[in-house]
Design a protein around this motif. Structure first.
Motif, mmCIF file in Angstrom:
data_model
loop_
_atom_site.group_PDB
_atom_site.id
_atom_site.type_symbol
_atom_site.label_atom_id
_atom_site.label_comp_id
_atom_site.label_asym_id
_atom_site.label_seq_id
_atom_site.Cartn_x
_atom_site.Cartn_y
_atom_site.Cartn_z
ATOM 1 N N ILE A 417 0.839 -1.204 0.000
ATOM 2 C CA ILE A 417 0.000 0.000 0.000
ATOM 3 C C ILE A 417 0.871 1.249 0.000
ATOM 4 N N ALA A 418 1.897 1.252 0.864
ATOM 5 C CA ALA A 418 2.800 2.407 0.920
ATOM 6 C C ALA A 418 3.496 2.617 -0.418
ATOM 7 N N ALA A 419 3.890 1.520 -1.075
ATOM 8 C CA ALA A 419 4.570 1.634 -2.367
ATOM 9 C C ALA A 419 3.634 2.199 -3.436
ATOM 10 N N SER A 420 2.357 1.868 -3.356
ATOM 11 C CA SER A 420 1.389 2.424 -4.309
ATOM 12 C C SER A 420 1.269 3.933 -4.154
ATOM 13 N N PHE A 421 1.273 4.400 -2.916
ATOM 14 C CA PHE A 421 1.192 5.842 -2.678
ATOM 15 C C PHE A 421 2.480 6.556 -3.089
ATOM 16 N N ASN A 422 3.602 5.836 -3.142
ATOM 17 C CA ASN A 422 4.817 6.423 -3.706
ATOM 18 C C ASN A 422 4.587 6.840 -5.153
ATOM 19 N N VAL A 423 3.923 5.963 -5.897
ATOM 20 C CA VAL A 423 3.628 6.253 -7.298
ATOM 21 C C VAL A 423 2.681 7.441 -7.407
ATOM 22 N N LEU A 424 1.638 7.458 -6.576
ATOM 23 C CA LEU A 424 0.669 8.546 -6.624
ATOM 24 C C LEU A 424 1.312 9.880 -6.254
ATOM 25 N N ALA A 425 2.149 9.877 -5.212
ATOM 26 C CA ALA A 425 2.766 11.123 -4.761
ATOM 27 C C ALA A 425 3.724 11.691 -5.794
ATOM 28 N N ALA A 426 4.391 10.801 -6.540
ATOM 29 C CA ALA A 426 5.378 11.239 -7.531
ATOM 30 C C ALA A 426 4.754 11.470 -8.900
ATOM 31 N N ASN A 427 3.439 11.693 -8.934
ATOM 32 C CA ASN A 427 2.735 11.970 -10.191
ATOM 33 C C ASN A 427 2.882 10.827 -11.195
ATOM 34 N N TYR A 503 6.780 15.625 -1.265
ATOM 35 C CA TYR A 503 6.144 15.820 -2.565
ATOM 36 C C TYR A 503 4.812 16.560 -2.500
ATOM 37 N N GLY A 504 4.182 16.561 -1.331
ATOM 38 C CA GLY A 504 2.876 17.194 -1.226
ATOM 39 C C GLY A 504 1.782 16.335 -1.852
ATOM 40 N N TRP A 505 0.579 16.934 -2.008
ATOM 41 C CA TRP A 505 -0.581 16.204 -2.514
ATOM 42 C C TRP A 505 -0.901 16.513 -3.969
ATOM 43 N N GLU A 506 -0.233 17.536 -4.520
ATOM 44 C CA GLU A 506 -0.560 17.933 -5.891
ATOM 45 C C GLU A 506 -0.270 16.828 -6.897
ATOM 46 N N GLY A 507 0.866 16.127 -6.683
ATOM 47 C CA GLY A 507 1.242 15.061 -7.610
ATOM 48 C C GLY A 507 0.235 13.949 -7.656
ATOM 49 N N MET A 508 -0.388 13.649 -6.509
ATOM 50 C CA MET A 508 -1.368 12.566 -6.468
ATOM 51 C C MET A 508 -2.602 12.928 -7.285
ATOM 52 N N GLU A 509 -3.030 14.193 -7.206
ATOM 53 C CA GLU A 509 -4.202 14.607 -7.970
ATOM 54 C C GLU A 509 -3.933 14.503 -9.479
ATOM 55 N N LYS A 510 -2.749 14.921 -9.912
ATOM 56 C CA LYS A 510 -2.399 14.820 -11.329
ATOM 57 C C LYS A 510 -2.272 13.365 -11.760
#
Length: 517
Positions: A417-427, A503-510
């Protein structure tokens, strides 16, 4: 070496699977062309995603096997020439394969003689107790290590098959034994034979009790280089299968799964490495302060004749291969394909379209369009479902790892799960996750000497020993290592927090916008 037939199969299978993949996917529907109102199109698209999952798994395995066969030849050639190498005879393919697949080399003695002498009695396992002149009972690992070294040294010489001196000495000893035996009566000979058999059984039982009293698995550098070649081959196979699938499939591109070269590659890799390694370092220092582990040396190899720098390079290659292989396969292809597959499969249920409602405005006599949609619910459901699917697969891939238990599988599920959020955070970029994965593994297993999912070690910058006291295994993780301890899930979540802090949350939204096309 593989036979001619095995080489033909190894080469032909990836080519055949590539042709099959092209046949099934090249005429497929593009995601942009899917009609949201058509149930038939939705079903067809959903089945196409499932088909791609299946084809990718077979294609990735066949390409990995092909590159493994290629790299294994030079790896075995080099293994024979490494200092302290112990390898089977050249033509014994079965023995080569067994040695390359072993989780722990029983011919190695660890910990080394005298390395535990400064530790308390609670740290000594399987050693005979001795009374000194002061009447106090003391224990030392020296006796058990010397005995094991003698037995295992003989086993290593037999495996190597290259020690002429030992062979000559053995032959001379056998001749002397035969002469002595010929002078004895049949009854005495039978009695001696029984005695030797009994002694052998006793020694075997001793070795079984002494096997890995401190949990950790070890291997020689000459074995680790071949295991590293297998992991590098798997990584190359994953890259090849991914690029082939993306060039054929109308539904995903290399950019979609996060492999597009960008100016942030090096920074993402470095940040991921620093976060993964620093989280492990903090957890290691906490374990050390709690007495769950103890440091017994620095810059050590398990086999004294080997070199730390050489062995460490094989471990680096091994974990580079692991990080690339698992991140691209799971967090790249499987994760993105899962999100889009779930969206198309549940398209009609979540009304992935816009309803327009006309409302008359009395003051302006104009019509205002209010848009109501369930898009966000559909996207949220698809992302969460795909995260859970790939995390489950990541956990199950370690089911047969040495020392694996339900605790380790749950912890690895959280890690997925944590690794998946790595992808989301890094756009959507995979490079952050690859850096994290590599930093986490190499720091845990070969810098700080802790087991990484039961993977054998040939060297460590900081050599440690887990506390063998009963009840400690649930904290330090035993044979499986930190990832089986009760604190590692919190470490995964802490690392995830650091990622979002950077990275913040902006990358996840994109990233989510890109995932849904």
């Amino acid at each position: 070496m593989p036979s001619l037939f095995e080489w033909v199969v190894t080469i032909a299978l990836p080519l055949q699977l590539t042709a099959v993949t092209y046949y099934f996917l090249s005429p497929g529907l593009r995601l942009d062309d899917i009609d949201a109102t058509s149930t038939a199109a939705t079903a067809a698209s959903g089945s196409t995603f499932v088909l791609q999952w299946i084809l990718y798994i077979f294609l990735e395995a066949s390409y990995g096997n092909f590159f493994h066969a290629l790299l294994l030849v030079p790896a075995r050639w080099l293994a024979r020439r490494l200092p302290g190498a112990v390898v089977p005879d050249g033509g014994n393919e079965k023995a080569w394969a067994e040695q390359e697949e072993e989780a722990n080399d029983d011919t190695l003695v660890w910990p080394k003689v005298g390395s535990l002498d400064r530790l308390g009695r609670d740290w000594i396992v399987g050693c005979p107790e001795k009374k000194n002149d002061d009447g106090m009972i003391h224990g030392s690992v020296n006796d058990i290590s010397r005995e094991a070294r003698q037995d295992n040294g003989r086993a290593g010489q037999e495996m190597n098959g290259s020690s002429r001196v030992s062979s000559a000495a053995t032959l001379k000893s056998r001749k002397k034994h035969n002469k002595t035996q010929s002078k004895q009566s049949p009854a005495e000979t039978t009695s001696n034979a029984l005695s030797i058999t009994q002694q052998t059984q006793i020694q075997q039982k001793k070795r079984q009790k002494q096997k890995q009293p401190y949990y950790l698995n070890h291997a020689r550098g000459s074995t680790r280089i071949r295991q590293a070649s297998q992991r590098i081959a798997a990584a190359i196979g994953t890259l090849a299968a991914t690029y082939v699938m993306c060039s054929i499939s109308p539904l995903l591109t290399v950019s979609d799964i996060g492999l597009t070269p960008t100016t942030h590659i090096l920074s993402d890799l470095m940040i991921g490495f620093l976060i993964g390694s620093s989280v492990i370092l903090v957890l290691f220092l906490f374990e050390l302060s709690m007495g769950w582990i103890a440091i017994i040396g620095y810059f050590q190899t398990v086999e004294p004749k080997e070199k730390v720098a050489i062995n460490f390079s094989w471990d680096v290659l091994f974990h580079v291969g692991v990080a690339i292989n698992e991140e691209i396969m799971l967090r790249g292809w499987m994760f993105v394909l899962g999100v889009r597959g779930v969206l198309t499969s549940f398209f009609s249920h979540y009304h992935f379209h816009t309803d327009e409602i006309d409302v008359d405005d009395a003051d302006t006599n104009t019509t205002t369009t209010n848009t109501t949609t369930d898009n966000n619910n559909a996207i949220f459901f698809a992302v969460i479902t795909s995260i859970l699917l790939q995390s489950t697969l990541f956990s199950l891939l370690h089911f047969h790892s040495p020392g694996s238990t339900a605790t380790s599988l749950i912890n690895l599920f959280v890690g997925g799960i944590a690794a998946s959020f790595n992808v989301l955070a890094a756009n959507g970029s995979l490079y952050l996750g690859i850096g994290w994965h590599f930093g986490w593994n190499i720091t845990m297993g070969h810098v700080l000497g802790r087991s990484t999912s039961g993977i054998p070690m040939s060297c460590a910058v900081v050599e440690v020993i887990p506390n063998p006291k009963e009840g400690m295994e649930k904290w330090h993780g035993g044979m499986f290592g930190m990832e089986q301890g009760r604190l590692v899930s919190g470490a995964y979540l802490a690392g995830m927090g650091l990622v979002f802090w950077v990275y913040g949350w902006e990358g996840m939204e994109k990233c989510v916008e890109g995932l849904v096309g």
